[in-house]
Scaffold this motif. Structure first.
Motif, PDB file in Angstrom:
ATOM      1  N   TRP A  86       0.803  -1.226   0.000  1.00 34.08           N
ATOM      2  CA  TRP A  86       0.000   0.000   0.000  1.00 34.08           C
ATOM      3  C   TRP A  86       0.837   1.278   0.000  1.00 34.08           C
ATOM      4  CZ3 TRP A  86       0.238   3.797   3.615  1.00 34.08           C
ATOM      5  CH2 TRP A  86       0.772   3.488   4.855  1.00 34.08           C
ATOM      6  N   PRO A  87       1.987   1.357   0.713  1.00 34.89           N
ATOM      7  CA  PRO A  87       2.746   2.618   0.636  1.00 34.89           C
ATOM      8  C   PRO A  87       3.221   2.932  -0.786  1.00 34.89           C
ATOM      9  CG  PRO A  87       3.483   1.297   2.509  1.00 34.89           C
ATOM     10  CD  PRO A  87       2.619   0.410   1.664  1.00 34.89           C
ATOM     11  N   LEU A  88       3.566   1.911  -1.554  1.00 32.81           N
ATOM     12  CA  LEU A  88       4.011   2.150  -2.929  1.00 32.81           C
ATOM     13  C   LEU A  88       2.889   2.753  -3.755  1.00 32.81           C
ATOM     14  CD1 LEU A  88       6.117   1.844  -5.169  1.00 32.81           C
ATOM     15  CD2 LEU A  88       5.259  -0.490  -5.521  1.00 32.81           C
ATOM     16  N   LEU A  89       1.682   2.218  -3.651  1.00 35.48           N
ATOM     17  CA  LEU A  89       0.557   2.754  -4.406  1.00 35.48           C
ATOM     18  C   LEU A  89       0.246   4.196  -3.993  1.00 35.48           C
ATOM     19  CD1 LEU A  89      -1.791  -0.353  -4.368  1.00 35.48           C
ATOM     20  CD2 LEU A  89      -0.290   0.403  -6.197  1.00 35.48           C
ATOM     21  N   VAL A  90       0.391   4.493  -2.720  1.00 31.83           N
ATOM     22  CA  VAL A  90       0.096   5.835  -2.227  1.00 31.83           C
ATOM     23  C   VAL A  90       1.102   6.857  -2.753  1.00 31.83           C
ATOM     24  CG1 VAL A  90       0.040   7.265  -0.133  1.00 31.83           C
ATOM     25  CG2 VAL A  90      -1.168   5.078  -0.191  1.00 31.83           C
ATOM     26  N   VAL A  91       2.388   6.524  -2.753  1.00 31.96           N
ATOM     27  CA  VAL A  91       3.374   7.513  -3.222  1.00 31.96           C
ATOM     28  C   VAL A  91       3.339   7.652  -4.741  1.00 31.96           C
ATOM     29  CG1 VAL A  91       4.878   7.325  -1.217  1.00 31.96           C
ATOM     30  CG2 VAL A  91       5.285   5.818  -3.177  1.00 31.96           C
ATOM     31  N   ALA A  94       0.533  10.072  -5.256  1.00 34.21           N
ATOM     32  CA  ALA A  94       0.906  11.433  -4.870  1.00 34.21           C
ATOM     33  C   ALA A  94       1.817  12.070  -5.913  1.00 34.21           C
ATOM     34  CB  ALA A  94       1.592  11.411  -3.509  1.00 34.21           C
ATOM     35  N   TRP A  95       2.758  11.288  -6.452  1.00 32.92           N
ATOM     36  CA  TRP A  95       3.680  11.816  -7.463  1.00 32.92           C
ATOM     37  C   TRP A  95       2.933  12.202  -8.732  1.00 32.92           C
ATOM     38  CZ3 TRP A  95       5.580   9.869 -12.262  1.00 32.92           C
ATOM     39  CH2 TRP A  95       6.710  10.543 -12.764  1.00 32.92           C
ATOM     40  N   GLU A  96       2.034  11.341  -9.183  1.00 29.66           N
ATOM     41  CA  GLU A  96       1.269  11.650 -10.387  1.00 29.66           C
ATOM     42  C   GLU A  96       0.372  12.869 -10.166  1.00 29.66           C
ATOM     43  OE1 GLU A  96       0.870  10.146 -13.473  1.00 29.66           O
ATOM     44  OE2 GLU A  96       2.388   8.579 -13.235  1.00 29.66           O
ATOM     45  N   ARG A  97      -0.227  12.964  -9.011  1.00 30.37           N
ATOM     46  CA  ARG A  97      -1.125  14.097  -8.724  1.00 30.37           C
ATOM     47  C   ARG A  97      -0.371  15.416  -8.750  1.00 30.37           C
ATOM     48  NH1 ARG A  97      -6.018  15.561  -6.877  1.00 30.37           N
ATOM     49  NH2 ARG A  97      -6.148  17.160  -5.263  1.00 30.37           N
ATOM     50  N   LEU A 247      13.339  14.094  -9.284  1.00 31.48           N
ATOM     51  CA  LEU A 247      13.716  13.998  -7.870  1.00 31.48           C
ATOM     52  C   LEU A 247      12.514  13.622  -7.002  1.00 31.48           C
ATOM     53  CD1 LEU A 247      16.034  17.129  -7.671  1.00 31.48           C
ATOM     54  CD2 LEU A 247      16.763  14.738  -7.465  1.00 31.48           C
ATOM     55  N   GLY A 248      11.338  14.088  -7.416  1.00 31.91           N
ATOM     56  CA  GLY A 248      10.132  13.772  -6.666  1.00 31.91           C
ATOM     57  C   GLY A 248       9.739  12.310  -6.734  1.00 31.91           C
ATOM     58  N   PHE A 249      10.355  11.558  -7.648  1.00 32.52           N
ATOM     59  CA  PHE A 249      10.054  10.128  -7.786  1.00 32.52           C
ATOM     60  C   PHE A 249      10.790   9.296  -6.739  1.00 32.52           C
ATOM     61  CE2 PHE A 249       9.962   6.024 -10.158  1.00 32.52           C
ATOM     62  CZ  PHE A 249       8.619   6.006 -10.506  1.00 32.52           C
ATOM     63  N   PHE A 250      11.652   9.936  -5.951  1.00 34.37           N
ATOM     64  CA  PHE A 250      12.487   9.189  -5.010  1.00 34.37           C
ATOM     65  C   PHE A 250      11.692   8.305  -4.048  1.00 34.37           C
ATOM     66  CE2 PHE A 250      14.716   8.910  -0.878  1.00 34.37           C
ATOM     67  CZ  PHE A 250      15.720   8.033  -1.275  1.00 34.37           C
ATOM     68  N   PRO A 251      10.585   8.759  -3.444  1.00 30.85           N
ATOM     69  CA  PRO A 251       9.860   7.850  -2.555  1.00 30.85           C
ATOM     70  C   PRO A 251       9.412   6.557  -3.221  1.00 30.85           C
ATOM     71  CG  PRO A 251       9.153  10.103  -2.177  1.00 30.85           C
ATOM     72  CD  PRO A 251      10.016  10.128  -3.402  1.00 30.85           C
TER      73      PRO A 251
END
Length: 307
Positions: A86-91, A94-97, A247-251
């Motif tokens: 679930w954390p992967l799907l959430v980040v 968030a990145w796409e949004r 850089l925002g893709f790091f999470p």
């Protein structure tokens, strides 16, 4: 996992770097369990759906449980390993949004059930609770690390298309899949996070054919994840660096690494070791709400809103 072969990161990206697998996980986390549920919710062929569900059972993301004997029908229940995605799907959401607002479909807001406010996840250090970026961490390869062993061997990326029937487009995010769903793109972005800039850097680290490397770099630049800049020593020798979007893709990268090291252990040891420079602790990531700063759990978020 055997010594000397593909490491946990290679295996995890090979498995999760597939849009159908991620979509099935998303719907399963939102409560879907039956073949008919997935088939009704996704524009996916029966052959692909059966293949992905079988793979997810083999990889212990799901377990198959018979709920009817005549005729035999089964449901697919998430295991602890599957629920832990679930954390992967959430980040990814968030990145796409934040970085891909031009998508034709809406990326809806996510509500933190604890504080009741619209939120975005913060990727934080478990030890000191402060948000982190790639620049905040000291990174070194572990005993099972290395470039050749971390490039995924499996390339299951599938372009989204519609099979009709009046269903809405429930595809996974294309900009994420441009990185995450291509074995060489994911390797190039990983190398950029670890300091590679020049064409020759990427080529020597990854062992990628020059023509393929040029294609991947161009694709990542077209997506706004990398940008071409003048070389520091010789301006004519172009270099590549991560943009703010990159850089925002790091999470996404970091959570994939952490998930891989949790579930695909190697007898040699870890793939990567991180230290948080600010607090000096071995880095372990966690997600927190950016509004109330409380740690997030899977039950705090309604994943059914993620399209």
């Amino acid at each position: 996992m055997p010594d000397g072969g593909p490491n946990p990161l290679s295996r995890a990206i090979g498995l999760l770097g597939d849009e159908w697998t991620l979509l099935l996980l998303r719907h399963a986390l939102a409560g879907s369990t039956r073949y008919s549920d997935f088939n009704a919710q996704l524009p996916i062929s029966n052959a692909v759906l059966t293949n992905r569900l079988d793979t997810m059972v083999c990889e212990s993301l799901m377990e198959r449980r018979v709920y009817q004997r005549n005729p035999v029908r089964s449901e697919y229940l998430l295991t602890v390993r599957g629920r832990s995605t679930w954390p992967l799907l959430v980040v990814i959401w968030a990145w796409e949004r934040k970085w891909v607002p031009e998508h034709a479909y809406a990326t809806p807001p996510m509500i933190h059930q604890v504080c009741g406010r619209e939120m975005s996840p913060l990727y934080c250090c478990t030890a000191c609770k402060e948000p982190v970026t790639a620049a905040d961490l000291h990174t070194r390869w572990g005993p099972s690390g290395g470039w050749s062993r971390s490039v995924p061997e499996v390339t299951t990326r599938r372009r989204s298309d519609s099979r009709g029937g009046g269903k809405g487009p429930r595809f996974f995010y294309p900009d994420t899949m441009a990185v995450f769903g291509n074995r060489w793109s994911s390797a190039v972005v990983g190398a950029a996070f670890l300091g590679a800039h020049r064409f020759s850097d990427f080529q020597s680290l990854l062992g990628i054919p020059p023509s393929l490397l040029a294609e991947r770099l161009a694709s990542l630049c077209d997506r706004g994840i990398l940008e071409q800049v003048e070389g520091e020593v010789r301006p004519a020798w172009k270099a590549y660096r991560l943009t703010g979007k990159g850089l925002g893709f790091f999470p996404v990268v970091a959570i994939t690494v952490e998930w891989a090291q949790r579930w695909y252990t190697s007898p040699e040891g870890r793939v990567l070791d991180w230290t948080h420079a600010a607090c000096g602790a071995p880095f372990i990531g966690t997600l927190a709400c950016d509004r109330c700063r409380k740690p997030l759990t899977g039950s705090d978020i309604d994943l059914s809103t993620i399209d």
